[in-house]
Design a protein around this motif. Structure first.
Motif, PDB file in Angstrom:
ATOM      1  N   GLU A 253       0.797  -1.541  -0.055  1.00  0.00           N
ATOM      2  CA  GLU A 253      -0.488  -0.075  -0.051  1.00  0.00           C
ATOM      3  C   GLU A 253       1.442   1.569  -0.283  1.00  0.00           C
ATOM      4  OE1 GLU A 253      -3.396  -0.025  -0.707  1.00  0.00           O
ATOM      5  OE2 GLU A 253      -3.372  -2.111  -0.124  1.00  0.00           O
ATOM      6  N   ALA A 254       1.581   2.171  -1.208  1.00  0.00           N
ATOM      7  CA  ALA A 254       2.471   3.260  -1.359  1.00  0.00           C
ATOM      8  C   ALA A 254       1.526   4.392  -1.330  1.00  0.00           C
ATOM      9  CB  ALA A 254       2.938   2.545  -2.447  1.00  0.00           C
ATOM     10  N   ASP A 255       2.469   4.814  -1.182  1.00  0.00           N
ATOM     11  CA  ASP A 255       1.586   6.143  -0.813  1.00  0.00           C
ATOM     12  C   ASP A 255       1.933   7.126  -2.597  1.00  0.00           C
ATOM     13  OD1 ASP A 255       3.638   7.551  -0.063  1.00  0.00           O
ATOM     14  OD2 ASP A 255       4.088   8.123   1.946  1.00  0.00           O
ATOM     15  N   LEU A 256       1.757   8.966  -2.013  1.00  0.00           N
ATOM     16  CA  LEU A 256       1.932   9.115  -3.487  1.00  0.00           C
ATOM     17  C   LEU A 256       3.542  10.025  -3.349  1.00  0.00           C
ATOM     18  CD1 LEU A 256       0.424  10.850  -5.589  1.00  0.00           C
ATOM     19  CD2 LEU A 256       0.621  13.452  -4.350  1.00  0.00           C
ATOM     20  N   LYS A 257       4.289   9.336  -2.093  1.00  0.00           N
ATOM     21  CA  LYS A 257       6.006  10.199  -2.047  1.00  0.00           C
ATOM     22  C   LYS A 257       6.740   9.004  -3.089  1.00  0.00           C
ATOM     23  CE  LYS A 257       5.865  14.260  -0.820  1.00  0.00           C
ATOM     24  NZ  LYS A 257       6.701  15.184  -2.018  1.00  0.00           N
ATOM     25  N   GLN A 258       6.116   7.451  -2.393  1.00  0.00           N
ATOM     26  CA  GLN A 258       6.913   6.256  -2.838  1.00  0.00           C
ATOM     27  C   GLN A 258       6.774   6.035  -4.405  1.00  0.00           C
ATOM     28  OE1 GLN A 258       4.440   3.994  -0.372  1.00  0.00           O
ATOM     29  NE2 GLN A 258       6.873   3.357   0.540  1.00  0.00           N
ATOM     30  N   TYR A 259       5.068   6.460  -4.397  1.00  0.00           N
ATOM     31  CA  TYR A 259       5.142   6.821  -6.642  1.00  0.00           C
ATOM     32  C   TYR A 259       5.622   7.428  -7.105  1.00  0.00           C
ATOM     33  CZ  TYR A 259       0.905   2.785  -5.499  1.00  0.00           C
ATOM     34  OH  TYR A 259       0.194   2.042  -5.513  1.00  0.00           O
ATOM     35  N   GLN A 260       5.809   8.770  -6.779  1.00  0.00           N
ATOM     36  CA  GLN A 260       6.497   9.356  -7.567  1.00  0.00           C
ATOM     37  C   GLN A 260       8.119   9.167  -7.284  1.00  0.00           C
ATOM     38  OE1 GLN A 260       5.706  12.785  -5.136  1.00  0.00           O
ATOM     39  NE2 GLN A 260       4.316  13.613  -6.534  1.00  0.00           N
ATOM     40  N   SER A 261       9.004   8.368  -6.284  1.00  0.00           N
ATOM     41  CA  SER A 261      10.397   8.070  -6.861  1.00  0.00           C
ATOM     42  C   SER A 261      10.228   6.643  -7.274  1.00  0.00           C
ATOM     43  CB  SER A 261      10.466   7.873  -4.666  1.00  0.00           C
ATOM     44  OG  SER A 261      10.575   6.835  -4.453  1.00  0.00           O
ATOM     45  N   SER A 262       9.212   5.628  -7.147  1.00  0.00           N
ATOM     46  CA  SER A 262       9.342   4.845  -8.318  1.00  0.00           C
ATOM     47  C   SER A 262       9.452   5.179  -9.854  1.00  0.00           C
ATOM     48  CB  SER A 262       8.284   3.775  -7.645  1.00  0.00           C
ATOM     49  OG  SER A 262       8.535   2.828  -6.564  1.00  0.00           O
ATOM     50  N   LEU A 263       8.146   6.173  -9.760  1.00  0.00           N
ATOM     51  CA  LEU A 263       8.374   5.916 -11.592  1.00  0.00           C
ATOM     52  C   LEU A 263       9.026   6.781 -11.794  1.00  0.00           C
ATOM     53  CD1 LEU A 263       4.420   7.509 -11.803  1.00  0.00           C
ATOM     54  CD2 LEU A 263       5.500   6.489 -13.000  1.00  0.00           C
ATOM     55  N   LYS A 264       9.896   8.023 -11.397  1.00  0.00           N
ATOM     56  CA  LYS A 264      11.005   8.389 -11.672  1.00  0.00           C
ATOM     57  C   LYS A 264      12.435   7.353 -12.008  1.00  0.00           C
ATOM     58  CE  LYS A 264      12.191  12.243  -9.668  1.00  0.00           C
ATOM     59  NZ  LYS A 264      12.087  13.469  -9.079  1.00  0.00           N
ATOM     60  N   ARG A 265      12.970   7.295 -10.669  1.00  0.00           N
ATOM     61  CA  ARG A 265      13.940   5.829 -10.576  1.00  0.00           C
ATOM     62  C   ARG A 265      13.476   4.288 -12.190  1.00  0.00           C
ATOM     63  NH1 ARG A 265      13.969   4.970  -6.283  1.00  0.00           N
ATOM     64  NH2 ARG A 265      12.391   2.976  -6.374  1.00  0.00           N
ATOM     65  N   LEU A 266      12.823   4.269 -12.378  1.00  0.00           N
ATOM     66  CA  LEU A 266      12.420   2.967 -13.113  1.00  0.00           C
ATOM     67  C   LEU A 266      12.028   3.521 -14.481  1.00  0.00           C
ATOM     68  CD1 LEU A 266       9.855   1.008 -10.805  1.00  0.00           C
ATOM     69  CD2 LEU A 266      11.894   0.468 -10.821  1.00  0.00           C
ATOM     70  N   SER A 267      11.355   4.474 -14.525  1.00  0.00           N
ATOM     71  CA  SER A 267      11.351   5.727 -15.766  1.00  0.00           C
ATOM     72  C   SER A 267      13.283   5.368 -16.736  1.00  0.00           C
ATOM     73  CB  SER A 267      10.301   7.113 -16.049  1.00  0.00           C
ATOM     74  OG  SER A 267      10.779   7.667 -15.741  1.00  0.00           O
ATOM     75  N   GLN A 268      14.093   5.935 -15.181  1.00  0.00           N
ATOM     76  CA  GLN A 268      15.414   6.463 -15.939  1.00  0.00           C
ATOM     77  C   GLN A 268      15.847   5.077 -16.380  1.00  0.00           C
ATOM     78  OE1 GLN A 268      16.443   8.755 -13.046  1.00  0.00           O
ATOM     79  NE2 GLN A 268      15.614  10.449 -13.845  1.00  0.00           N
ATOM     80  N   LYS A 269      15.844   3.898 -15.423  1.00  0.00           N
ATOM     81  CA  LYS A 269      16.319   2.611 -15.710  1.00  0.00           C
ATOM     82  C   LYS A 269      16.317   2.452 -16.944  1.00  0.00           C
ATOM     83  CE  LYS A 269      16.750  -1.308 -13.106  1.00  0.00           C
ATOM     84  NZ  LYS A 269      16.490  -2.033 -12.363  1.00  0.00           N
ATOM     85  N   LEU A 270      14.447   2.435 -17.854  1.00  0.00           N
ATOM     86  CA  LEU A 270      14.167   1.968 -18.753  1.00  0.00           C
ATOM     87  C   LEU A 270      14.752   2.758 -19.746  1.00  0.00           C
ATOM     88  CD1 LEU A 270      10.961   0.145 -17.844  1.00  0.00           C
ATOM     89  CD2 LEU A 270      12.533  -0.858 -18.262  1.00  0.00           C
ATOM     90  N   ASN A 271      14.936   4.370 -19.730  1.00  0.00           N
ATOM     91  CA  ASN A 271      15.455   5.131 -21.061  1.00  0.00           C
ATOM     92  C   ASN A 271      16.545   4.619 -20.953  1.00  0.00           C
ATOM     93  OD1 ASN A 271      15.147   6.908 -22.316  1.00  0.00           O
ATOM     94  ND2 ASN A 271      16.316   8.209 -21.194  1.00  0.00           N
ATOM     95  N   ARG A 272      17.724   4.790 -20.079  1.00  0.00           N
ATOM     96  CA  ARG A 272      19.302   4.101 -20.344  1.00  0.00           C
ATOM     97  C   ARG A 272      19.329   2.533 -21.464  1.00  0.00           C
ATOM     98  NH1 ARG A 272      19.700   5.622 -14.804  1.00  0.00           N
ATOM     99  NH2 ARG A 272      19.727   3.654 -14.024  1.00  0.00           N
TER     100      ARG A 272
END
Length: 121
Positions: free
Chosen positions: A94-113
């Protein structure tokens, strides 16, 4: 305030788009999200959200969708440009908004690389 909007042009809705992204088989995950990505020909990043019944009843699923969309809306300018993303929340967390924000940012950068390496290699 208009710059933080989430118009239809930034949403992935069609089944064909979802199938294309899934078939690219580029994914990354953490404790909050599983993120699939593929390059698009646009100069913006688009988001689709898929929440399975494992995440609970309709009320809980809708809440997770709203949180993920809001997280994307707030950090969309910090994400890599030109990606189509599908976010799938983990049913056990059960994640909150901040956790989803950091996950989206980190994972999208990883996938972009990863996609850049694949494209150049």
């Amino acid at each position: 305030m208009k710059q933080f909007g989430f118009p239809n042009t930034k949403r992935i809705r069609s089944q064909q788009d979802f199938s294309t992204i899934y078939s690219a088989r580029q994914r990354a995950g953490d404790q909050c999200l599983l993120l699939f990505a593929v390059r698009n020909e646009l100069n913006q990043t688009r988001l689709g959200v898929s929440v399975s019944r494992k995440n609970g009843n309709a009320i809980k699923r809708a809440r997770k969708k709203r949180l993920i969309r809001e997280a994307f809306r707030l950090i969309q300018h910090q994400l890599p440009k030109g990606l189509d993303l599908i976010a799938i929340p983990r049913p056990t967390v059960e994640a909150d908004l901040k956790q989803y924000q950091s996950s989206l940012k980190r994972l999208s950068q990883k996938l972009n690389r990863r996609l850049e390496q694949k494209q150049s290699g």
